[in-house]
Design an enzyme around this catalytic site. Structure first.
Site, PDB file in Angstrom:
ATOM      1  CG  ASP A 181      -0.360   0.088   2.734  1.00 48.52           C
ATOM      2  OD1 ASP A 181       1.046   0.077   2.614  1.00 48.52           O
ATOM      3  OD2 ASP A 181      -0.957   0.162   3.392  1.00 48.52           O
ATOM      4  CB  CYS A 222       0.660  -2.889   4.647  1.00 47.79           C
ATOM      5  SG  CYS A 222       0.663  -3.852   5.902  1.00 47.79           S
ATOM      6  CB  THR A 262       2.159  -2.955  10.965  1.00 49.73           C
ATOM      7  OG1 THR A 262       0.842  -3.365  10.238  1.00 49.73           O
ATOM      8  CG2 THR A 262       1.782  -1.845  11.685  1.00 49.73           C
ATOM      9  CG  HIS A 297       9.870 -24.676  12.274  1.00 47.70           C
ATOM     10  ND1 HIS A 297       9.768 -24.786  13.432  1.00 47.70           N
ATOM     11  CD2 HIS A 297      11.382 -25.405  11.691  1.00 47.70           C
ATOM     12  CE1 HIS A 297      11.003 -25.426  13.970  1.00 47.70           C
ATOM     13  NE2 HIS A 297      11.826 -25.588  13.176  1.00 47.70           N
ATOM     14  CG  HIS A 349       8.560 -28.748  10.537  1.00 50.52           C
ATOM     15  ND1 HIS A 349       8.372 -28.256  11.750  1.00 50.52           N
ATOM     16  CD2 HIS A 349       9.910 -29.082  10.536  1.00 50.52           C
ATOM     17  CE1 HIS A 349       9.384 -28.276  12.299  1.00 50.52           C
ATOM     18  NE2 HIS A 349      10.103 -28.858  11.773  1.00 50.52           N
TER      19      HIS A 349
HETATM   20  C1  RB5 Z   1      -2.057   2.398   6.691  1.00 47.36           C
HETATM   21  O1  RB5 Z   1      -2.133   3.800   7.196  1.00 47.36           O
HETATM   22  C2  RB5 Z   1      -1.948   1.101   7.485  1.00 47.36           C
HETATM   23  O2  RB5 Z   1      -2.955   0.958   8.377  1.00 47.36           O
HETATM   24  C3  RB5 Z   1      -1.437  -0.149   6.778  1.00 47.36           C
HETATM   25  O3  RB5 Z   1      -0.294   0.344   5.898  1.00 47.36           O
HETATM   26  C4  RB5 Z   1      -0.971  -0.863   7.731  1.00 47.36           C
HETATM   27  O4  RB5 Z   1      -0.286  -0.953   8.341  1.00 47.36           O
HETATM   28  C5  RB5 Z   1      -2.246  -2.182   7.939  1.00 47.36           C
HETATM   29  O5  RB5 Z   1      -1.964  -3.126   8.554  1.00 47.36           O
END
Ligand code: RB5
Length: 150
Positions: A8, A65, A67, A98, A133
């Site tokens: 994203d 993304c 996180t 695994h 596994h």
């Molecule tokens: C976008 O702001 C953020 O929510 C997205 O990149 C991500 O971290 C979602 O899991």
């Protein structure tokens, strides 16, 4: 090996960085977007790459993304996709050994591009351990209730 990339806006620059690295290493890279930096929703692009992985059109997916959490959630909705969110090379190694993970989720706002490269390298170079596994993965597949038309 064909590698699918998707992000994203929060993972856009890391995706570009990794695409360059992967091409330099001789991998075939398919970028599932976005093509320009704009605010987008991670499920849209994560789904494109995950669908291709599920259908066997790519061998691995790397999904980025902010996180990595959202991308791992969407990827794991698709049949035969095993996505692992990894913040260290050790996690990437174990995810392959695994869990036979075939999708790697990364947090573009959490780790540096250089560390992401090392995680990707380990992820792509480590083979699945098989044995006990494999038995465990088969149990997961048996429990998969949702089947999409491929
Ligand atoms: C976008 O702001 C953020 O929510 C997205 O990149 C991500 O971290 C979602 O899991």
């Amino acid at each position: 090996m064909k590698i699918g990339l998707a992000s994203d806006h929060a993972g856009y620059y890391m995706k570009k960085y990794l695409a360059q690295y992967l091409k330099k290493e001789g991998y075939e890279v398919i970028d599932f977007g976005p093509d320009i930096l704009k605010k987008v929703d991670y499920p849209d692009y994560g789904a494109r790459a995950s669908m291709a992985l599920s259908n066997g059109k790519i061998d691995r997916a790397i999904l980025i993304c902010g996180t990595g959490i959202g991308m791992s959630i969407i990827a794991n909705r698709f049949p035969d996709v095993r996505a692992a969110l990894c913040y260290t090379p050790f996690l990437a190694e174990i995810a392959r050994l695994h869990n036979d993970a075939n999708a790697l989720a990364l947090g573009g706002r959490i780790i540096a591009n250089e560390l992401a490269c090392e995680i990707v390298r380990v992820f792509l170079e480590t083979k699945f351990g098989g044995g006990r596994h494999l038995r465990r993965i088969k149990k997961i597949e048996k429990l998969a209730l949702h089947r999409f038309e491929k």
